[in-house]
Scaffold this motif. Structure first.
Motif, short mmCIF file in Angstrom:
data_model
loop_
_atom_site.label_atom_id
_atom_site.label_comp_id
_atom_site.label_asym_id
_atom_site.label_seq_id
_atom_site.Cartn_x
_atom_site.Cartn_y
_atom_site.Cartn_z
N UNK A 149 0.84 -1.20 0.00
CA UNK A 149 0.00 0.00 0.00
C UNK A 149 0.87 1.25 0.00
N UNK A 150 1.92 1.24 0.81
CA UNK A 150 2.78 2.42 0.92
C UNK A 150 3.48 2.69 -0.42
N UNK A 151 3.63 1.64 -1.19
CA UNK A 151 4.20 1.77 -2.52
C UNK A 151 3.15 2.21 -3.53
N UNK A 152 2.07 1.45 -3.61
CA UNK A 152 1.15 1.61 -4.75
C UNK A 152 0.18 2.79 -4.62
N UNK A 153 -0.02 3.31 -3.42
CA UNK A 153 -0.92 4.46 -3.31
C UNK A 153 -0.43 5.61 -4.19
N UNK A 154 0.88 5.70 -4.37
CA UNK A 154 1.43 6.79 -5.17
C UNK A 154 1.35 6.54 -6.67
N UNK A 155 0.93 5.34 -7.04
CA UNK A 155 0.81 5.03 -8.46
C UNK A 155 -0.64 4.98 -8.93
N UNK A 156 -1.55 5.22 -8.00
CA UNK A 156 -2.96 5.24 -8.39
C UNK A 156 -3.20 6.43 -9.32
N UNK A 191 21.47 6.16 -8.41
CA UNK A 191 20.43 6.49 -9.39
C UNK A 191 20.57 7.97 -9.76
N UNK A 192 19.94 8.34 -10.84
CA UNK A 192 20.05 9.75 -11.26
C UNK A 192 19.33 10.64 -10.23
N UNK A 193 19.79 11.87 -10.14
CA UNK A 193 19.31 12.78 -9.11
C UNK A 193 17.80 13.00 -9.19
N UNK A 194 17.28 13.15 -10.39
CA UNK A 194 15.86 13.45 -10.57
C UNK A 194 14.94 12.34 -10.09
N UNK A 195 15.47 11.14 -10.01
CA UNK A 195 14.62 10.00 -9.62
C UNK A 195 14.05 10.12 -8.21
N UNK A 196 14.80 10.77 -7.33
CA UNK A 196 14.36 10.88 -5.94
C UNK A 196 13.03 11.63 -5.84
N UNK A 197 12.86 12.62 -6.70
CA UNK A 197 11.65 13.46 -6.63
C UNK A 197 10.39 12.71 -7.02
N UNK A 198 10.55 11.64 -7.79
CA UNK A 198 9.37 10.92 -8.27
C UNK A 198 9.27 9.51 -7.68
N UNK A 199 9.96 9.30 -6.56
CA UNK A 199 9.79 8.03 -5.84
C UNK A 199 8.36 7.92 -5.32
N UNK A 235 7.41 5.80 -7.82
CA UNK A 235 7.15 5.40 -9.21
C UNK A 235 8.46 5.18 -9.98
N UNK A 236 9.44 6.06 -9.75
CA UNK A 236 10.71 5.97 -10.50
C UNK A 236 11.45 4.67 -10.17
N UNK A 237 11.27 4.17 -8.96
CA UNK A 237 11.93 2.91 -8.59
C UNK A 237 11.28 1.75 -9.35
N UNK A 238 9.96 1.76 -9.37
CA UNK A 238 9.24 0.69 -10.10
C UNK A 238 9.60 0.72 -11.58
N UNK A 239 9.77 1.92 -12.14
CA UNK A 239 10.10 2.07 -13.56
C UNK A 239 11.45 1.47 -13.91
N UNK A 265 6.00 -8.55 -10.83
CA UNK A 265 7.45 -8.84 -10.80
C UNK A 265 8.24 -7.57 -10.47
N UNK A 266 7.88 -6.48 -11.12
CA UNK A 266 8.58 -5.21 -10.86
C UNK A 266 8.41 -4.78 -9.41
N UNK A 267 7.19 -4.94 -8.90
CA UNK A 267 6.93 -4.53 -7.52
C UNK A 267 7.75 -5.38 -6.55
N UNK A 268 7.82 -6.66 -6.83
CA UNK A 268 8.60 -7.53 -5.95
C UNK A 268 10.09 -7.15 -5.99
#
Ligand SMILES: [Zn+2]
Length: 197
Positions: free
Chosen positions: A92-99, A146-154, A156-160, A168-171
């Motif tokens: 939930x803590x992960x996916x709420x931000x991808x809704x 990771x690239x600097x910009x990725x932190x701002x969009x965590x 989602x950027x980690x899953x990407x 599989x990606x989530x795991x």
């Protein structure tokens, strides 16, 4: 999208199975302070938002204590299910931000309707702070370079990063996050889960 992962007991149970493997790895290690044996000292949690049909062991937080008198340090292993002390499931803590819902208020409403939870907007904002401020300041993050910009969009950027089927990606993303889920003595310490899964 992501509703099926949020409500899939089989997916949650697969995280429990991985946590058992992680616990086995820690169990066979030794106390970092006195090199003593570790004894089992699991304890119950009350995770929120977990779907019906998950295994009855799902709420158990696997944990170990040093057996040496005068030391007794607790070693709570990394977890796929629990993000340190947060009460909601890591999923939930992960996916709420991808809704898809655009605002935090709408995301919370969508999630509460789906899971019957009473999550608040304030909690979601604290979680965003965890992702953007705490994760990006961790040794685990810095080691990954990771690239600097990725932190701002965590997160989602980690899953990407993984570009595979969502489950599989989530795991893989949760596995990557493992060092940031452990108890104090193992927190932010490199951890590699030895498994083929
Ligand atoms: Zn010890």
């Amino acid at each position: 999208m992501y509703h099926s992962q949020l409500t899939d007991a089989i997916f949650y149970n697969s995280l429990l199975a991985l946590d058992r493997l992680i616990a086995e790895q820690i169990k066979h290690s030794r106390c970092l302070f006195c090199h003593g044996n570790l004894h089992q000292s699991h304890y119950p949690r009350k995770p929120r938002g977990v779907p019906e049909g998950t295994h009855s062991d799902y709420p158990i937080r696997f944990s170990y204590c040093c057996a040496t008198d005068g030391c007794r340090k607790r070693f709570t292993p990394p977890s796929m299910r629990f993000l340190s002390r947060k009460v909601y499931s890591s999923v939930i803590i992960f996916l709420v931000f991808l809704l898809k819902s655009k605002t935090d208020e709408l995301k919370v409403e969508e999630l509460n309707l789906l899971l019957g939870t009473s999550l608040s907007v304030e909690t979601v904002r604290r979680w965003r702070n965890f992702w953007v401020k705490q994760v990006s300041q961790s040794h685990t993050w810095k080691r990954a370079a990771f690239s600097h910009g990725m932190a701002q969009t965590l997160p989602a950027s980690l899953l990407d990063q993984f570009q595979l089927a969502v489950n599989t990606s989530l795991k893989l993303a949760l596995k990557w996050l493992l060092p940031l889920t452990a108890g104090v003595h193992l927190f932010d310490v490199p951890f590699r889960l030895v498994t083929t899964g």
